[in-house]
Write a protein that holds these residues in place. Structure first.
Motif, PDB file in Angstrom:
ATOM      1  N   VAL A  95       0.865  -1.182   0.000  1.00  0.00           N
ATOM      2  CA  VAL A  95       0.000   0.000   0.000  1.00  0.00           C
ATOM      3  C   VAL A  95       0.900   1.230   0.000  1.00  0.00           C
ATOM      4  N   GLY A  96       0.664   2.149  -0.942  1.00  0.00           N
ATOM      5  CA  GLY A  96       1.502   3.325  -1.109  1.00  0.00           C
ATOM      6  C   GLY A  96       1.268   4.409  -0.073  1.00  0.00           C
ATOM      7  N   HIS A  97       1.398   4.052   1.207  1.00  0.00           N
ATOM      8  CA  HIS A  97       1.250   5.009   2.304  1.00  0.00           C
ATOM      9  C   HIS A  97       2.442   4.838   3.225  1.00  0.00           C
ATOM     10  N   LEU A  98       3.293   5.868   3.243  1.00  0.00           N
ATOM     11  CA  LEU A  98       4.495   5.831   4.063  1.00  0.00           C
ATOM     12  C   LEU A  98       4.522   7.019   5.005  1.00  0.00           C
ATOM     13  N   LYS A  99       5.407   6.930   5.972  1.00  0.00           N
ATOM     14  CA  LYS A  99       5.700   8.066   6.838  1.00  0.00           C
ATOM     15  C   LYS A  99       7.176   8.359   6.637  1.00  0.00           C
ATOM     16  N   VAL A 100       7.499   9.640   6.502  1.00  0.00           N
ATOM     17  CA  VAL A 100       8.865  10.036   6.212  1.00  0.00           C
ATOM     18  C   VAL A 100       9.345  11.015   7.269  1.00  0.00           C
ATOM     19  N   SER A 101      10.619  10.870   7.623  1.00  0.00           N
ATOM     20  CA  SER A 101      11.209  11.747   8.622  1.00  0.00           C
ATOM     21  C   SER A 101      12.555  12.259   8.132  1.00  0.00           C
ATOM     22  N   PHE A 102      12.745  13.565   8.271  1.00  0.00           N
ATOM     23  CA  PHE A 102      14.039  14.182   8.014  1.00  0.00           C
ATOM     24  C   PHE A 102      14.627  14.719   9.309  1.00  0.00           C
ATOM     25  N   PHE A 103      13.857  14.576  10.386  1.00  0.00           N
ATOM     26  CA  PHE A 103      14.255  15.205  11.642  1.00  0.00           C
ATOM     27  C   PHE A 103      13.796  14.348  12.806  1.00  0.00           C
ATOM     28  N   GLY A 104      14.714  13.542  13.322  1.00  0.00           N
ATOM     29  CA  GLY A 104      14.430  12.759  14.519  1.00  0.00           C
ATOM     30  C   GLY A 104      13.191  11.883  14.427  1.00  0.00           C
TER      31      GLY A 104
END
Length: 169
Positions: A95-104
């Motif tokens: 399923v094309g649902h992600l969570k992305v983080s660039f900060f902690g």
């Protein structure tokens, strides 16, 4: 650096929701999605304002997460801005649902709302609301048919397509 520092404001929301009426693509194949994508158009946000030649490159990390490297050229400052982050699937990997983080530990929603499932040549991505929209392509220029199809899809889903900014590549 402005691009990526301001982007952290979005991430501080720590939001992985999906806009009402949007379904992430199913039967998603992360290995086919990996690689470089060019930003063709987007809704305006301070974290990308003034940038051109924007790309996102996705590679697989050893732990199964996806490494995200965003780059954009800041013409005013005559330099490249680069940010590295990690993305994880919110539920199933198909399923094309992600969570992305660039900060902690702070995450933002990354929802693939539409995709060229035959060739993975273009994608329409949103965040947690209709304030976020990106049209991506495997090439710096998206063919007119696919671009128009992407815009019509976004319009049918209630995105303010009249506000799209077309990126100089």
């Amino acid at each position: 650096m402005k691009f990526f520092l301001l982007f952290t404001g979005l991430l501080l929301v720590s939001c992985t929701q999906i806009p009402d009426g949007i379904e992430p693509v199913s039967n998603f194949d992360k290995t086919r999605y990996l690689g470089r994508w060019y930003e063709i158009a987007r809704l305006d946000h301070p974290f990308e304002r003034g940038l051109s030649k924007i790309t996102a490159t996705y590679t697989l990390n050893n732990d199964g997460s996806i490494k995200v490297v965003n780059t954009g050229y800041n013409e005013e400052e005559n330099k490249w801005d680069v940010a590295e982050g990690k993305a994880y699937f919110v539920s199933d990997e198909d399923v094309g649902h992600l969570k992305v983080s660039f900060f902690g530990p702070f995450y933002a929603s990354y929802v693939i709302a539409d995709l060229d499932k035959d060739n993975y040549d273009w994608a329409i991505v949103t965040g947690p609301s209709r304030e976020y929209l990106w049209i991506l392509s495997r090439r710096p220029i998206l063919d007119e048919f696919s671009l128009n199809q992407s815009i019509e899809f976004a319009k049918s889903k209630g995105f303010p397509v009249e506000d799209l900014i077309f990126v100089k590549n």
